[in-house]
Design a protein around this motif. Structure first.
Motif, PDB file in Angstrom:
ATOM      1  N   HIS A 312       0.858  -1.185   0.000  1.00  0.00           N
ATOM      2  CA  HIS A 312       0.000   0.000   0.000  1.00  0.00           C
ATOM      3  C   HIS A 312       0.891   1.232   0.000  1.00  0.00           C
ATOM      4  O   HIS A 312       2.134   1.129  -0.093  1.00  0.00           O
ATOM      5  CB  HIS A 312      -0.950  -0.016   1.198  1.00  0.00           C
ATOM      6  N   ALA A 316      -4.126   6.908   3.793  1.00  0.00           N
ATOM      7  CA  ALA A 316      -5.436   6.845   3.142  1.00  0.00           C
ATOM      8  C   ALA A 316      -6.230   8.074   3.551  1.00  0.00           C
ATOM      9  O   ALA A 316      -5.941   8.718   4.560  1.00  0.00           O
ATOM     10  CB  ALA A 316      -6.175   5.567   3.522  1.00  0.00           C
ATOM     11  N   GLU A 321      -9.213   3.231  -0.882  1.00  0.00           N
ATOM     12  CA  GLU A 321      -7.766   2.980  -0.862  1.00  0.00           C
ATOM     13  C   GLU A 321      -7.533   1.508  -1.191  1.00  0.00           C
ATOM     14  O   GLU A 321      -8.034   0.614  -0.493  1.00  0.00           O
ATOM     15  CB  GLU A 321      -7.177   3.309   0.507  1.00  0.00           C
TER      16      GLU A 321
END
Length: 1003
Positions: A312, A316, A321
């Motif tokens: 990731h 976010a 996300e």
């Protein structure tokens, strides 16, 4: 030596677990490496079961020891007053467990334990535990400084020993399992059997196993010796690890008591007893070594994959996300592609610790293996979710060896943290003209326009970050890529290649709307472009396209060329090439702009002649210009520009023409582009403006004209000449007209009859070219040859000859009224009266000769003047026969139609010879012609010639030779030479047919 304070610093792994068969082990680890493990009934799994490192560490018979230069360092011990010969480690510390208090399966906790010996080896142990697995992992980095006393006979040795408790039964059997990961351990009694049933295989069920399991063998630095397994080990009576003597498993063995290195004896007890286990790693050279092993309490099965990996970007917002999840068989992070699990079916879910309010996942779980090697999970946060969390994999169908690992922005992270900001989601973007008010919702009349643009002219517009509802996200921050996408079909926002792109960074002060900081400047034309905005984030970037599209048009037609000479150096009236009015010629216009594929047109009202046309008779002016016909084909859309050509253009006038500004134009390139710019007013209709118009309304800023045109007056095209000449209004005036109709005629050889006609210069469509006048006229009206006269029906030997009278006429407005005098020579033989057609094919020397056209038909007679002898009394006037004749029906007939031929009266005094008959009788001096035709012309063909009487006694004769026009002469004396008519007159003589001369009666 100096020692640190013995104040206990203890960390906990799985602090909320270890109390059931499914929630894993509960570890306590002291900075000195003493450990207690709890499970099920929450009692200890190592001796002493009631002891904890932070309260009574001396009751725990376990720890890590390091032998260095003949001394042993490690935690103190109460067994038989055991204490390491070198004392406690010179320095020792442990970090807090990270993350703290895991709440579900799959979360791995870590802590760093530092052990140091002054001037000697330094060890870092990274303790790792993944709930609810049955083992604790030690990842060790051991550094032996350069120059330190270490050798094969004086090794540095790393020990780890435990007094096992085996879940309540302190007695056990030893076991050694060989393989890629060696296991050294002990397990509880199976019904009190003695000796132990099996020392080289693990029991299948019904017992508690405590063991060391090798994971990664020590590395091999330069000068070091690599080993594939533990250097030495023991599974024997617990006390043997702290007291020297048989079976030689003590961590403090003397060199002389057991070999040169004093290593453990590799004893595996086969007798049921109160057991302990230990392992040792030997190092014989300076360097840094890494190795790892597991301390297993329970199942010794090693998971078939190393870790769950979540990739990731580390942060976010309230926007979706995307998290990418995979399983990896390697401990390397990021996971190598070849180690991504691609078989079986591993299921689980993504969770946050602590639990985040309002967070959802789509899909709610993942499935990895043969169906999907990687899966995207979309995390959707809520306003209440703001905070920092730890990501982990939960509810796994199979647990990994090393729990959850995270990769943020392509880099492995020590923790799996993600920060959720309470930033409203920009779920889409809009692009629109700067200065205009944003409209929401967007309808046909409530638009956010993007205006038409010009190639090679920079432009900017605004970008807006929007929520799903269309409301501007005033707090939006971040970097986006602003791209221009060519739309060739239905609206598409995922076209792979952008025409142009630039980055734009939103800051808090932009309030969700920002003008591009750099110009877009497109060298090419595009019919339909759309703005696309894409977030510059690694995962789940929001991508959206503008609601409006726009066209980029060429600025103008940069060149107009033709095979008709565009001679701007002179526009000479004699220039070449010459093109007949109405004949085909080519025109090519070019924007010089790739992408233009429009259809140029011609504005007939913006053609201009070289000079002002003349005014025709009656004050009526001709048209202001000629008619230009023809059309262009679609532009070629080639890489170096866009020529639109036509090969069948026709110009119906004479001279030169040129295009005034915007005489060539395109008003459909934008209109036909499907961008709706014309309909929506995103360009100025019927305008050629290349400067944005804001004069009438400030909101019109940035608009250009919808049309493309030539920006300046063009060169001249030509030179055009008449295609042909036509003859009309033709009449004939014979040389000898008679008073009665149909009796006019001309004599062969007579100069001459006249043709009157009108010449008109015309184009290929037989329309007048009014500009054929003044300097553009090449036709010489005074030159008989200009008319290319010919005749039809003429007898042999006759020739159409030039008159002595010059043709007359003048050109004006493409027309000329012409009078031409002709003569047709006499034929070589006598010829009856005949009709001869007069034809003309006028040419000015440039224009091709027109088709011969009969302009008149002349009645031609072969004529002569006849003079006959006359006899009479000297007392009376003597008539003399003198008349015109013509040949017809092979006879000579008196030409009674001739009342036009001039006659000459003989002059007796000077031109007539008198011959007397005797010496005494003669004509009196001054004998004259009594009379001729009073008009000086023939009357009905007769000259009416009469001589006066000479008087009594004057007898004699006269020889007459009267001059006549050449076309009335005749070869009277034979031969071929025409001569004047001649005759003899006799006075006082008798006729041969009478017997007397004269009878006078006297009354």
């Amino acid at each position: 030596m100096s020692h640190q304070s013995h104040a206990q610093t203890t960390i906990e792994f799985n602090s909320n677990g270890g109390t059931s068969a499914t929630n894993g082990l509960h570890f306590y680890i002291d900075r000195s490496t003493k450990i207690q493990v709890r499970r099920l009934n929450n009692t200890g799994q190592v001796y002493s079961p009631t002891a904890l490192p932070q309260t009574n560490p001396n009751n725990l018979d376990n720890g890590v020891f390091i032998r260095a230069n003949g001394l042993l360092y490690g935690p103190s011990h109460t067994v038989s007053t055991f204490n390491p010969s070198g004392g406690m480690f010179s320095s020792y510390s442990i970090s807090a467990a990270t993350p703290a208090n895991p709440s579900s399966s799959g979360v791995q906790q870590t802590a760093n334990n530092l052990l140091g010996i002054t001037g000697g080896p330094q060890a870092t142990i990274v303790w790792k535990y993944t709930t609810p697995l049955d083992f604790l992992t030690a990842e060790v980095t051991l550094t032996i400084p350069a120059g330190y006393s270490v050798s094969a006979s004086n090794p540095v040795r790393y020990y780890h020993v435990f007094d096992t408790y085996l879940g309540g039964s302190d007695s056990g059997c030893g076991v050694l399992v060989s393989g890629s990961n060696r296991i050294v351990g002990t397990y509880s009694s199976l019904g009190g059997a003695n000796p132990c049933p099996n020392s080289d295989a693990l029991p299948s069920a019904g017992t508690i196993v405590e063991s060391f399991r090798e994971r990664a063998a020590p590395s091999s630095p330069s000068g070091g010796v690599a080993r594939n397994t533990f250097s030495s080990y023991c599974a024997a009576g617990w006390r043997t690890f702290f007291t020297n003597g048989a079976p030689d498993c003590s961590v403090s063995q003397l060199t002389q008591q057991f070999s040169t290195t004093g290593a453990m004896s590799n004893t595996i007890t086969k007798t049921l007893q109160d057991t302990g286990i230990g392992i040792a790693y030997d190092f014989i050279a300076p360097g840094t070594y890494t190795f790892s092993y597991d301390f297993v309490i329970g199942s010794t099965v090693v998971p078939d994959y190393d870790h769950i990996e979540i990739r990731h970007d580390g942060s976010a917002t309230l926007c979706p996300e995307t998290l990418k999840v995979l399983a990896c068989t390697s401990s390397t992070v990021p996971c190598p592609d070849l180690n991504i699990v691609n078989s079986g079916n591993l299921t689980g879910a993504i969770s946050l610790a602590p639990t985040a309010t309002g967070v959802s996942y789509t899909p709610t779980s993942f499935s990895l293996g043969s169906a999907n090697t990687q899966q995207d999970i979309v995390l959707q946060a809520a306003a209440a979710s703001a905070g920092t969390y730890t990501l982990f994999a939960s509810g796994l169908s199979k647990l990994p060896l090393n729990g959850t690992r995270c990769v943020v922005g392509g880099v492995a992270q020590a923790s799996c943290q993600i920060t959720i900001a309470n930033t409203p989601c920009a779920s889409k973007f809009e692009c629109m003209e700067t200065g205009l008010s944003y409209n929401n919702p967007i309808t046909a009349t409530n638009r956010n326009p993007l205006y038409s643009k010009l190639a090679n002219v920079g432009f900017r517009f605004d970008v807006l970050a929007l929520q799903t509802s269309g409301t501007v996200v005033n707090s939006y921050t971040g970097s986006v890529a602003v791209e221009l996408m060519e739309e060739n079909g239905s609206p598409v926002c995922n076209v792979p290649v952008a025409i142009a792109s630039q980055n734009l960074t939103f800051t808090a002060g932009d309030n969700g709307r920002k003008t591009l900081t750099a110009d877009f400047n497109l060298p090419d034309a595009y019919k339909k472009l759309r703005c696309r905005v894409k977030e510059n984030v690694a995962t789940a970037p929001v991508t959206a396209c503008s609601s409006d599209t726009f066209t980029v048009r060429p600025q103008s037609f940069t060149s107009i060329v033709s095979n008709a000479n565009a001679d701007n150096a002179g526009t000479s009236v004699s220039a070449t090439p010459m093109i007949a009015a109405g004949n085909n010629f080519t025109l090519t216009v070019n924007t010089g702009t790739k992408g233009y594929d429009g259809l140029p047109k011609i504005n007939a009202g913006l053609l201009q002649w070289l000079s002002a046309p003349p005014v025709l008779s009656g004050g009526k002016a001709p048209p202001g210009t000629g008619v230009l016909s023809g059309s262009f084909s679609l532009a070629a859309n080639v890489t170096n520009g866009n020529g639109a050509s036509g090969t069948a253009f026709q110009y119906g006038e004479v001279g030169y023409f040129r295009f005034l500004q915007n005489g060539i134009y395109d008003d459909t390139f934008i209109a036909n582009s499907n961008s709706a710019d014309v309909v929506n007013g995103d360009c100025i209709a019927s305008s050629f403006a290349n400067i944005a118009d804001a004069s009438s309304n400030p909101l019109l800023k940035g608009r250009f004209g919808c049309n493309i045109g030539n920006p300046a007056v063009s060169n001249h095209f030509g030179r055009f000449i008449p295609h042909h000449f036509t003859i009309s209004a033709n009449t004939l005036q014979e040389a000898c007209p008679a008073p009665l109709p149909n009796t006019t005629f001309s004599y062969f050889g007579q100069d001459g009859f006249v043709t009157n006609f009108k010449l008109t210069a015309e184009n290929i469509s037989n329309l007048p070219t009014r500009n054929y006048s003044a300097s553009f006229v090449k036709f010489n009206v005074s030159n008989y040859a200009s008319y290319n006269f010919s005749m039809s029906g003429a007898p042999v030997g006759s020739v159409l000859a030039v008159s002595s009278t010059t043709p007359t006429g003048s050109w004006f407005g493409g027309e000329a009224t012409i009078s031409v005098k002709h003569q047709i020579s006499r034929p070589t033989a006598l010829e009856n009266q005949t009709s001869i057609g007069i034809l003309a094919a006028p040419s000015d020397g440039e224009v091709m000769a027109s088709v011969p056209f009969t302009i008149a038909t002349s009645t031609q007679r072969y004529g002569r003047m006849r003079l006959q002898n006359a006899y009479g009394s000297e007392m009376l006037d003597l008539p003399v026969p003198y008349f015109a004749e013509y040949r017809n029906n092979n006879l000579w007939l008196k030409n009674t139609d001739d009342s036009c031929s001039a006659i000459v009266a003989p002059n007796v005094g000077s031109g007539v010879i008198f011959y007397p008959d005797s010496a005494t009788n003669h004509l009196i001096a001054g004998e004259t012609v009594a009379s001729v035709s009073a008009t000086g012309k023939l009357v009905a063909g007769d000259a009416k010639l009469k001589f006066s009487k000479p008087g009594l006694g004057n007898d004699g004769h006269l020889d007459l030779d009267i001059p006549v026009s050449p076309w009335l002469k005749f070869p009277w004396r034979g031969g071929l030479t025409p001569i004047n008519p001649a005759a003899k007159l006799k006075f006082g003589s008798y006729k041969k047919s009478n017997q007397f001369i004269y009878l006078r009666e006297v009354h």
